[in-house]
Structures are given as C-alpha cells and as structure tokens.
Design a protein around this motif. Structure first.
Motif, PDB file in Angstrom:
ATOM      1  N   ALA A  82      74.571  14.732  50.761  1.00  0.00           N
ATOM      2  CA  ALA A  82      73.761  14.147  51.833  1.00  0.00           C
ATOM      3  C   ALA A  82      74.407  12.861  52.331  1.00  0.00           C
ATOM      4  CB  ALA A  82      72.349  13.852  51.343  1.00  0.00           C
ATOM      5  N   PHE A  83      74.589  12.774  53.642  1.00  0.00           N
ATOM      6  CA  PHE A  83      75.100  11.559  54.272  1.00  0.00           C
ATOM      7  C   PHE A  83      74.535  11.472  55.683  1.00  0.00           C
ATOM      8  CE2 PHE A  83      78.104   9.003  56.656  1.00  0.00           C
ATOM      9  CZ  PHE A  83      78.256   7.917  55.812  1.00  0.00           C
ATOM     10  N   PRO A  84      73.896  10.344  56.057  1.00  0.00           N
ATOM     11  CA  PRO A  84      73.701   9.112  55.282  1.00  0.00           C
ATOM     12  C   PRO A  84      72.861   9.360  54.024  1.00  0.00           C
ATOM     13  CG  PRO A  84      73.146   8.802  57.601  1.00  0.00           C
ATOM     14  CD  PRO A  84      73.296  10.261  57.388  1.00  0.00           C
ATOM     15  N   ASP A  85      72.796   8.327  53.146  1.00  0.00           N
ATOM     16  CA  ASP A  85      72.041   8.451  51.904  1.00  0.00           C
ATOM     17  C   ASP A  85      70.632   8.950  52.201  1.00  0.00           C
ATOM     18  OD1 ASP A  85      74.160   7.618  50.436  1.00  0.00           O
ATOM     19  OD2 ASP A  85      73.527   5.524  50.330  1.00  0.00           O
ATOM     20  N   PRO A  86      70.150   9.935  51.423  1.00  0.00           N
ATOM     21  CA  PRO A  86      68.853  10.558  51.721  1.00  0.00           C
ATOM     22  C   PRO A  86      67.673   9.768  51.168  1.00  0.00           C
ATOM     23  CG  PRO A  86      69.832  11.618  49.833  1.00  0.00           C
ATOM     24  CD  PRO A  86      70.842  10.603  50.309  1.00  0.00           C
ATOM     25  N   PHE A  87      66.490  10.122  51.658  1.00  0.00           N
ATOM     26  CA  PHE A  87      65.219   9.608  51.143  1.00  0.00           C
ATOM     27  C   PHE A  87      64.716  10.645  50.138  1.00  0.00           C
ATOM     28  CE2 PHE A  87      60.529   9.200  51.492  1.00  0.00           C
ATOM     29  CZ  PHE A  87      60.419   7.884  51.044  1.00  0.00           C
ATOM     30  N   ILE A  88      64.390  10.196  48.918  1.00  0.00           N
ATOM     31  CA  ILE A  88      64.034  11.104  47.828  1.00  0.00           C
ATOM     32  C   ILE A  88      62.554  10.958  47.470  1.00  0.00           C
ATOM     33  CG2 ILE A  88      64.516  11.786  45.452  1.00  0.00           C
ATOM     34  CD1 ILE A  88      66.857  12.253  47.306  1.00  0.00           C
ATOM     35  N   VAL A  89      61.871  12.104  47.314  1.00  0.00           N
ATOM     36  CA  VAL A  89      60.479  12.108  46.847  1.00  0.00           C
ATOM     37  C   VAL A  89      60.337  13.180  45.760  1.00  0.00           C
ATOM     38  CG1 VAL A  89      58.069  12.528  47.430  1.00  0.00           C
ATOM     39  CG2 VAL A  89      59.534  11.296  49.035  1.00  0.00           C
ATOM     40  N   TRP A  90      59.795  12.793  44.604  1.00  0.00           N
ATOM     41  CA  TRP A  90      59.494  13.732  43.531  1.00  0.00           C
ATOM     42  C   TRP A  90      57.991  13.991  43.498  1.00  0.00           C
ATOM     43  CZ3 TRP A  90      62.950  16.242  40.382  1.00  0.00           C
ATOM     44  CH2 TRP A  90      64.267  15.765  40.368  1.00  0.00           C
ATOM     45  N   SER A  91      57.617  15.220  43.167  1.00  0.00           N
ATOM     46  CA  SER A  91      56.201  15.561  43.052  1.00  0.00           C
ATOM     47  C   SER A  91      55.992  16.518  41.877  1.00  0.00           C
ATOM     48  CB  SER A  91      55.680  16.191  44.343  1.00  0.00           C
ATOM     49  OG  SER A  91      56.387  17.389  44.636  1.00  0.00           O
ATOM     50  N   LYS A  92      54.761  16.548  41.371  1.00  0.00           N
ATOM     51  CA  LYS A  92      54.388  17.464  40.286  1.00  0.00           C
ATOM     52  C   LYS A  92      53.184  18.275  40.736  1.00  0.00           C
ATOM     53  CE  LYS A  92      52.562  17.561  35.555  1.00  0.00           C
ATOM     54  NZ  LYS A  92      51.246  18.142  35.883  1.00  0.00           N
TER      55      LYS A  92
END
Length: 258
Positions: free
Chosen positions: A99-109
């Motif tokens: 991923a470029f530009p640096d990505p936005f990360i979200v974790w979920s359960k």
C-alpha cells in the motif's frame, strides 16, 4: 657570439629541466599512481562476479518493490492465519500488505471495531507488515478478527480467527447440604474450559451410575447433580471433576440425610 650562445644554452637547459622530471620525481609520480595493496579488483574472480550479481539482484528487488508500492489500491500479499490463544497469554495476528501512500488500518472483532490500547495493540513492524496483538487472553477473545486496509486509491480486507484454549476449571464448586429423607438434593458446580471439558460425578470415590432417581446434567458453564427422594444410602462425599487437554480440576461436597 659567446654571450648569445650562453643565453641560448641557458634557455634550452631551462626548458629541458621543466619538461623532464628527475628520477626522484618520477619515482614519486609512480608511487602516487599505483593503487595500494589489496585495492585491485580482478573482474574474472568468481567471488567478485558473485558479489556483482547479488548487488544487481538487490537493486532490481528494491526497484520492483518501489514500483509495486506506486501502483493501485492496497493489496494483501500474505494473508492472516488463525492462531491459538491460551488463557492468560497473548496472541498476534499479522499480514503482509502492499500500500502506498501509507494506508489507514482498522481492526475489528466479530464486526465491532477494536481501539488501540492496553488490551488490543496495533503493531506496524515494517512498512509492509500490519499486526494486532491481543493481550491477557480469555475465553471471550474467541472470534473472527478482520483488518481493513484503506488508502486514497481503494481498500481491501482480510480475516482470521483466534481460537482460545482454556484449561478445565471449576470456578465454583457445589455446596454441602443437609436434607430430610425423601427430599430432592441438588448439587451445582460452575465450570469452564476450551476445548469443552469432560465432566464426571463420583460418590465416595466411585463413579455415579445414573438412573431415573440419580442423574446429572452438563451445560456450557455449569453441571448439576440431582438426587430425587433422597435415602440414607445417598449420604456421603460427592466429587465433581472436569478435564481437558490443558488441565484437570475437582471439587467436593458433603450430603447428609436427616
């Protein structure tokens, strides 16, 4: 004539002295131009050729990674894998992405977003690896975890499960009781464990043979022993035990018939 000849001789001598270095100067010039020992490279040397190949391969790899990061939306290069989490320990889910530009990360359960904090820690080990560390493992951590990766060009996601293993445990054992003859006796114990533990009841060290009057039920979090129409012969020491591949636990209670 003598004066002119002397002048001519002086002039030629001066010119020759400027153009022709003496032997000391020649030796100095030669010493300066020669490379120091060990600084020469033999391009036919197999080790030199192998080093050159490694340098070229490294450059090509760097260039291809750079080109890959400059094209398209985020992509998952190495998928998440299911992991086993033992109660009280930590587990890590990780995947490799492009991923470029640096990505936005979200974790979920199980569809619920997880906030970066003491329990769940977002980890970025290098530009291509994203990870989630789950601390202080407990049975409630069992579930499906998803990482969403987004940048201005698009988004992608990947999922895996955390499988929680909990040693068999009796969190609350049965209470001792005193009842009148003919009454119904109920002994209850709260249990836990993952994988689900085997459960057994004993009386005075012997397995209880169930019938219509004496029997027990096993649920996800509790087990209950029932004795109907209690008789003097039912008095004694009752034991509940639970066991799975991670551990064994037991508890006791006394039944007195009045």
């Amino acid at each position: 004539m003598g004066r002119l000849g002397g002048v001519a001789t002086l002039t030629v001598s001066s010119v020759l002295s400027k153009r022709t270095p003496n032997r000391a100067q020649a030796r100095m010039s030669k010493a300066k131009s020669a490379p120091p020992p060990g600084c020469t490279i033999d391009i036919n040397d197999p080790q030199v050729q192998e080093a050159a190949i490694r340098i070229q391969a490294s450059y090509r790899g760097h260039r291809s990674r750079k080109e890959l990061r400059e094209k398209g939306p985020p992509r998952v290069l190495q998928e998440l894998k299911d992991v086993v989490l033992v109660e009280g320990s930590a587990a890590k889910l990780e995947c490799r992405v492009s991923a470029f530009p640096d990505p936005f990360i979200v974790w979920s359960k199980d569809g619920k977003e997880l906030k970066d904090g003491p329990k769940y820690r977002y980890v970025f080990e290098d530009p291509d690896v994203v990870a989630l560390v789950v601390r202080d493992g407990e049975l409630s951590d069992l579930g499906k975890y998803t990482v969403k990766i987004k940048n201005p060009f698009g988004e992608t996601a990947d999922s895996a499960c955390i499988i929680v293993e909990v040693p068999a445990k009796i969190s609350k054992g049965p209470d001792s009781v005193k009842v009148k003859k003919g009454s119904t006796v109920t002994l209850k114990a709260e249990i836990s464990g993952e994988p689900a533990p085997d459960v057994g009841w004993l009386k005075d060290g012997e397995d209880i043979e169930e019938d219509d009057r004496v029997f027990y039920d096993i649920g996800d979090t509790a087990t209950t022993l029932t004795i109907k129409n209690a008789q003097p012969s039912d008095a004694g020491k009752y034991e509940i035990f639970v066991e799975n591949n991670l551990g064994v636990d037991q508890s006791f209670a006394r039944v007195d018939i009045l």
